[in-house]
Design an enzyme around this catalytic site. Structure first.
Site, PDB file in Angstrom:
ATOM      1  CB  THR A   1      -0.850  -0.069   1.273  1.00  0.00           C
ATOM      2  OG1 THR A   1      -1.594  -1.428   1.172  1.00  0.00           O
ATOM      3  CG2 THR A   1      -1.722   1.192   1.233  1.00  0.00           C
TER       4      THR A   1
ATOM      5  CB  SER B   1       1.123   5.675  12.140  1.00  0.00           C
ATOM      6  OG  SER B   1       0.486   6.606  12.934  1.00  0.00           O
ATOM      7  CB  CYS B   2      -2.149   7.173   8.360  1.00  0.00           C
ATOM      8  SG  CYS B   2      -2.687   5.552   9.268  1.00  0.00           S
ATOM      9  CG  ASN B   3      -4.750   7.120  13.006  1.00  0.00           C
ATOM     10  OD1 ASN B   3      -6.145   7.779  12.482  1.00  0.00           O
ATOM     11  ND2 ASN B   3      -4.845   5.903  12.919  1.00  0.00           N
TER      12      ASN B   3
ATOM     13  NE  ARG C   1      -6.669   1.243   7.288  1.00  0.00           N
ATOM     14  CZ  ARG C   1      -5.682   0.884   8.032  1.00  0.00           C
ATOM     15  NH1 ARG C   1      -5.977   0.551   9.220  1.00  0.00           N
ATOM     16  NH2 ARG C   1      -4.405   0.632   7.539  1.00  0.00           N
TER      17      ARG C   1
ATOM     18  CG  HIS D   1      -3.344   6.885  17.981  1.00  0.00           C
ATOM     19  ND1 HIS D   1      -4.086   6.094  18.646  1.00  0.00           N
ATOM     20  CD2 HIS D   1      -3.124   6.300  16.771  1.00  0.00           C
ATOM     21  CE1 HIS D   1      -4.385   5.194  17.773  1.00  0.00           C
ATOM     22  NE2 HIS D   1      -3.726   5.284  16.448  1.00  0.00           N
ATOM     23  CB  ALA D   2      -1.356  10.767  23.244  1.00  0.00           C
TER      24      ALA D   2
ATOM     25  CG  HIS E   1      -7.768   6.446  10.267  1.00  0.00           C
ATOM     26  ND1 HIS E   1      -7.960   4.908  10.706  1.00  0.00           N
ATOM     27  CD2 HIS E   1      -6.403   6.213   9.654  1.00  0.00           C
ATOM     28  CE1 HIS E   1      -6.697   4.275  10.113  1.00  0.00           C
ATOM     29  NE2 HIS E   1      -5.920   5.039   9.657  1.00  0.00           N
TER      30      HIS E   1
ATOM     31  CD  GLN F   1      -6.988   3.881   4.929  1.00  0.00           C
ATOM     32  OE1 GLN F   1      -7.803   4.937   5.283  1.00  0.00           O
ATOM     33  NE2 GLN F   1      -7.480   2.995   4.403  1.00  0.00           N
TER      34      GLN F   1
END
Ligand code: NAD
Length: 345
Positions: free
Chosen positions: A12, A141-143, A170, A196-197, A222, A304
């Site tokens: 991807t 990462s994407c997020n 997602r 994520h934080a 997302h 993402q």
């Protein structure tokens, strides 16, 4: 002379980063490393990327399948400046043992790796200048990229006192046929807060942020609900002005477009974009609310599959010192990839 880039892992992220690198005027693809002789290998071949196998064993499998490869990862690393590792999370750490044997080879990893895989975690709008000349970088990462693009832009308005955010993630990418859930909302993780934080803090340590996340049965994008408390009062107009003039953020106007979902965003991208990619962070303009003059709430959406692609191109410029400032690389990358501030204007 153009920087010589190897893409190791052509899934991807790898295939999108390869296409993005190939349209830059200061870098070129010298090899794409593919693990199995499948459709992706045929695609790389069709696009004219020199194809390599990870090792001798895989090379034989390619030969048996009738797909020509130029050699192995070791062969191509010997004449590369930068390797962009886009293998699944955790594999990059193992590959590092191979990369480290090539002195002067710069290494770029993805967000599925732990932060200690690289010298620095990286997000262009937050720490491009600090990353100049680094031997290795991890593109978050994407997020985390979505959160950081927003927060490093909002910091220009006023100092941030606190951030609280909920990630609605997602479940899988569209092509992933074996992943779920198919009928559930999964707490991910149950024990709060989510990672994520911590990942945001791996790039910008001084942001006071707590995150939570759930996974939902969708593959498109997302969505984040973000609440930011500033130390000073500001205005809605100021926030909209800053967000609408910031790079890599697209404000979507629901009143004008009717778009209020990830399905409609992807449909708009299908109508207008190659691969229906949306590398911009999408902020729903009409969701932006300011409470008590200093507390901002909004919804944003993250594609993402493509949001980290511009940051990977910038990471190459950072390690190779091809652009001195974030502004310089952002201008080049975004122009070449066609990033916009609005879908329609
Ligand atoms: P993917 O599974 O789509 O692609 C990985 C590719 O690497 C596959 O083609 C696989 O066959 C190949 N591979 C596996 N082992 C290999 C090896 N030893 N040598 C060479 N190739 C090998 O994965 P992806 O979604 O592209 O994710 C790659 C990285 O990017 C991960 O760290 C992930 O966390 C991160 N990332 C993914 C997304 C996303 O939403 N897909 C977003 C941002 C970051």
């Amino acid at each position: 002379m153009k920087a010589k880039i190897v893409i190791n892992g052509y899934g991807t992220i790898g295939k999108r980063v390869a296409d993005a690198v190939s349209v830059q005027d200061d870098m070129e693809i010298v090899g794409v490393v593919k693990k199995s002789p499948d459709y992706g290998a045929l695609l790389a071949e069709k696009k004219g990327y020199p194809l390599y196998a990870p090792d001798e064993e895989a090379l034989k499998v390619f030969e048996e399948a009738g797909i020509k490869v130029k050699g192995t990862l070791n062969d191509v690393l010997s004449h590369a400046n930068v390797v962009i590792d886009s293998t699944p999370g955790g594999v990059g750490k193992k590959n590092k043992l191979i990369y480290d044997k090539y002195s002067g080879l710069k290494q770029i990893y993805q967000g599925g790796e732990k932060p200690d895989v690289a010298e620095k975690s990286f997000s262009t709008l937050c720490n491009y200048e600090e990353a100049l000349g680094a031997d290795s970088l991890r593109v978050v990462s994407c997020n985390t990229t979505g959160l950081l693009r927003l927060l490093c832009t909002l910091r220009k308005i006023a100092p941030i006192e606190q951030v609280r955010a909920v990630m609605i993630r997602r479940a899988a990418d569209p092509r992933e046929i074996k992943k779920g859930p198919i009928n559930s909302i999964v707490l991910n993780p149950v024990k709060l807060p989510s990672h994520h934080a911590r990942d945001v803090n791996s790039v910008v340590p001084d942001i006071n942020i707590v995150t939570a996340a759930v996974v939902v049965p969708t593959t498109l994008m997302h969505v984040h609900q973000v609440t930011v408390r500033f130390r000073e009062k500001t205005t809605l107009e100021k926030i909209i002005e800053v967000l609408s003039s910031a790079p890599r953020i697209m404000l979507v106007d629901t009143g004008r477009t009717g778009i209020k979902s990830t399905a409609q965003l992807i449909e708009a991208a299908r109508d207008m974009r190659p691969r229906n990619d949306i590398p911009e962070l999408v902020v729903f303009r009409d969701s932006i609310a300011l409470l008590n003059g200093n507390e901002l709430m909004l919804f944003q959406a993250v594609h993402q599959e493509s949001i980290v692609v511009p940051e990977n191109v910038d990471a190459v410029r950072a390690v190779m010192k091809l652009a001195k400032t974030a502004e310089e690389t952002v201008e080049k990358t975004d122009k070449s990839l066609g990033l916009r501030r609005e879908f329609f204007y």
